[in-house]
Design a protein around this motif. Structure first.
Motif, short mmCIF file in Angstrom:
data_model
loop_
_atom_site.label_atom_id
_atom_site.label_comp_id
_atom_site.label_asym_id
_atom_site.label_seq_id
_atom_site.Cartn_x
_atom_site.Cartn_y
_atom_site.Cartn_z
N THR A 51 0.80 -1.17 -0.02
CA THR A 51 0.11 -0.08 -0.04
C THR A 51 0.97 1.42 -0.12
O THR A 51 1.86 1.42 0.77
CB THR A 51 -1.02 -0.18 1.25
OG1 THR A 51 -1.73 -1.09 1.13
CG2 THR A 51 -1.83 1.18 1.17
N VAL A 52 0.71 2.07 -1.00
CA VAL A 52 1.41 3.37 -1.09
C VAL A 52 0.54 4.74 -1.31
O VAL A 52 -0.53 4.67 -2.37
CB VAL A 52 2.25 3.22 -2.08
CG1 VAL A 52 3.17 4.53 -2.46
CG2 VAL A 52 3.20 2.03 -2.36
N GLY A 53 0.43 5.43 -0.39
CA GLY A 53 -0.39 6.68 -0.63
C GLY A 53 -1.64 6.47 -0.34
O GLY A 53 -2.51 7.19 -1.13
N GLY A 54 -2.17 5.39 0.14
CA GLY A 54 -3.71 4.78 0.48
C GLY A 54 -4.06 4.03 -0.68
O GLY A 54 -5.15 3.46 -0.72
N ASN A 55 -3.34 3.66 -1.63
CA ASN A 55 -3.64 2.86 -2.82
C ASN A 55 -2.78 1.48 -2.56
O ASN A 55 -1.57 1.40 -2.63
CB ASN A 55 -3.44 3.21 -4.30
CG ASN A 55 -4.29 4.57 -4.34
OD1 ASN A 55 -5.56 4.43 -4.06
ND2 ASN A 55 -3.90 5.79 -4.76
N ALA A 56 -3.40 0.23 -2.95
CA ALA A 56 -2.77 -0.88 -2.95
C ALA A 56 -2.13 -1.45 -4.32
O ALA A 56 -2.92 -1.28 -5.36
CB ALA A 56 -3.80 -1.99 -2.39
N TYR A 57 -1.08 -2.18 -4.42
CA TYR A 57 -0.50 -2.39 -5.67
C TYR A 57 0.27 -4.10 -5.52
O TYR A 57 0.29 -4.29 -4.12
CB TYR A 57 0.57 -1.55 -6.02
CG TYR A 57 0.41 -0.25 -6.20
CD1 TYR A 57 -0.21 0.26 -7.41
CD2 TYR A 57 0.35 0.51 -5.20
CE1 TYR A 57 -0.46 1.46 -7.58
CE2 TYR A 57 -0.11 2.05 -5.28
CZ TYR A 57 -0.60 2.63 -6.48
OH TYR A 57 -0.96 3.69 -6.75
N ALA A 58 0.00 -4.63 -6.58
CA ALA A 58 0.65 -6.00 -6.38
C ALA A 58 1.88 -6.00 -6.98
O ALA A 58 2.33 -5.51 -7.95
CB ALA A 58 -0.20 -6.84 -7.41
N VAL A 59 3.16 -6.39 -5.97
CA VAL A 59 4.43 -6.15 -6.42
C VAL A 59 5.02 -7.63 -6.45
O VAL A 59 4.75 -8.74 -5.43
CB VAL A 59 4.91 -5.65 -5.28
CG1 VAL A 59 6.64 -5.50 -5.42
CG2 VAL A 59 4.74 -4.03 -5.44
N ARG A 60 5.86 -7.93 -7.58
CA ARG A 60 6.45 -9.33 -7.58
C ARG A 60 7.92 -9.03 -7.54
O ARG A 60 8.65 -8.24 -8.33
CB ARG A 60 5.97 -9.89 -9.00
CG ARG A 60 6.71 -11.41 -9.21
CD ARG A 60 6.31 -11.66 -10.62
NE ARG A 60 7.22 -11.14 -11.59
CZ ARG A 60 7.04 -11.10 -13.09
NH1 ARG A 60 5.76 -12.02 -13.56
NH2 ARG A 60 7.73 -10.66 -13.97
N VAL A 61 8.59 -9.95 -6.82
CA VAL A 61 10.16 -10.05 -6.74
C VAL A 61 10.39 -11.18 -7.40
O VAL A 61 10.10 -12.45 -7.10
CB VAL A 61 10.69 -9.77 -5.20
CG1 VAL A 61 12.04 -10.22 -5.14
CG2 VAL A 61 10.29 -8.72 -4.50
N ALA A 62 10.95 -11.19 -8.43
CA ALA A 62 11.25 -12.47 -9.40
C ALA A 62 12.27 -13.41 -8.60
O ALA A 62 13.09 -12.98 -7.89
CB ALA A 62 11.96 -12.07 -10.56
N GLY A 63 11.97 -14.60 -8.70
CA GLY A 63 12.61 -15.63 -8.21
C GLY A 63 14.05 -15.82 -8.80
O GLY A 63 14.44 -15.71 -10.01
N LYS A 64 14.88 -16.59 -7.95
CA LYS A 64 16.48 -16.93 -8.55
C LYS A 64 16.42 -17.76 -9.76
O LYS A 64 15.65 -18.89 -9.47
CB LYS A 64 16.80 -17.42 -7.13
CG LYS A 64 18.42 -18.00 -7.40
CD LYS A 64 18.95 -18.82 -6.28
CE LYS A 64 20.27 -19.23 -6.48
NZ LYS A 64 20.62 -20.20 -5.31
N GLY A 65 17.00 -17.62 -10.46
CA GLY A 65 17.50 -18.34 -11.51
C GLY A 65 16.28 -18.25 -12.85
O GLY A 65 16.40 -18.92 -13.74
#
Length: 317
Positions: A51-65
């Motif tokens: 949640t940034v500035g009152g709005n929600a976002y889906a964040v993906r951290v890419a996997g190893k390899g």
């Protein structure tokens, strides 16, 4: 500055990556991260609701390899195309080197296998069939090519190169795989934009609309593979599959089309059972990923040994 709420199970390395991503998005300038929650699912990557500035976002951290297995620039292009078409959520950030990304968070119903045993099942199946048809018939220019046969050969090279353990009976499956590859070489099929990983959790329903997420494996490919994969992932009954294919084609499926779909089911399971030990090699939990691959291995063996498989594939010889 108010205190940021961070779920206790999230490690500091991921928190740091999330802050780094958010700092690169112009829309967030002057806004603070308020909370970070871990999202369920995700066999390859780590996903978070931020949640940034009152709005929600889906964040993906890419996997190893994943850089060895996924065409990130193609995903960048294709996900933006699908977002512009309203099929994928709005995409705010994408790193075409790492695969890290930020989408709008859709606060809807993520589908799961049990949903296809409810009174809403036919509605979900119809929505998905029509959305897949829309994807396969888009005029926008997809980047990349996703050929399941080429991907299988790529995974086999990784397995051989790294001496990765495989399933007992694999050699016999490869004999049938080579036979199917030869059959399809004699029966080339039209290619189109495809998703190639339409498992239930990649569909989100909200307010009568359905969103199709996660374009990691998207590219120009065989549209029938998406149909085969969806049927496999959901475990559609014969009656549901007939309805699904009718909704997609607007008519009954032909015997030849169904023969292709059966081959695609076989090849799909081959790909994902090979994918599983590679994930273990890349540091994922051995027991879960080994059993996931074993289930897919056993299913493709059952299919290739069935009378139905022989009956329909003979139509293409």
């Amino acid at each position: 500055m108010e205190k940021v709420t961070i779920e206790a199970s999230i490690d500091q390395a991921h928190v740091d990556q999330i802050y780094a991503m958010v700092s690169k998005v112009p829309e967030y300038e002057g806004k603070e991260i308020e909370s970070i929650e871990k999202l369920p699912g995700g066999l390859t990557n780590e996903n978070f609701k931020v949640t940034v500035g009152g709005n929600a976002y889906a964040v993906r951290v890419a996997g190893k390899g994943t850089a060895e297995m996924i065409d990130r620039p193609a995903e960048d292009n294709n996900a933006h195309i699908m977002a512009k078409a309203g099929i994928n959520p709005t995409l705010y950030y994408y790193d075409s080197t790492t695969g890290d990304k930020i989408d709008a968070y859709i606060d809807g119903k993520t589908l799961h296998v049990p949903d296809f045993s409810t009174d809403e099942a036919d509605n979900y199946i119809s929505m998905i069939a029509k959305k897949l048809y829309e994807v396969h018939n888009t005029d926008a220019e997809f980047m990349g090519k996703f050929d399941f046969f080429e991907e299988v050969h790529s995974y086999l090279k990784l397995i051989e190169k790294n001496n990765i353990e495989n399933y007992e009976g694999h050699d016999r499956v490869m004999e049938v795989f080579a036979d199917m590859e030869a059959i399809l070489a004699k029966n080339p099929r039209p290619q189109s934009p495809t998703h190639n990983d339409p498992l239930p959790e990649n569909w989100i329903v909200k307010d009568g609309e359905i969103f199709f997420i996660d374009w990691e494996y998207g590219g120009i490919g065989d549209p029938l593979m998406d149909l085969a994969a969806f049927s496999l992932e959901v475990g559609l009954t014969d009656e549901q599959e007939k309805f699904f294919l009718n909704q997609y084609f607007g008519r009954d499926v032909t015997d030849k089309e169904y023969a292709f779909i059966l081959i695609d089911k076989f090849v799909n399971d081959v790909l994902w059972y090979l994918w599983s030990p590679i994930q273990i090699f890349n540091g994922k939990e051995k027991e879960w990923y080994w059993n996931y691959g074993l289930n897919r291995f056993n299913r493709c063996v059952d299919l290739m040994n069935s009378e139905k498989f022989k009956k329909y594939t003979d139509l293409l010889r």
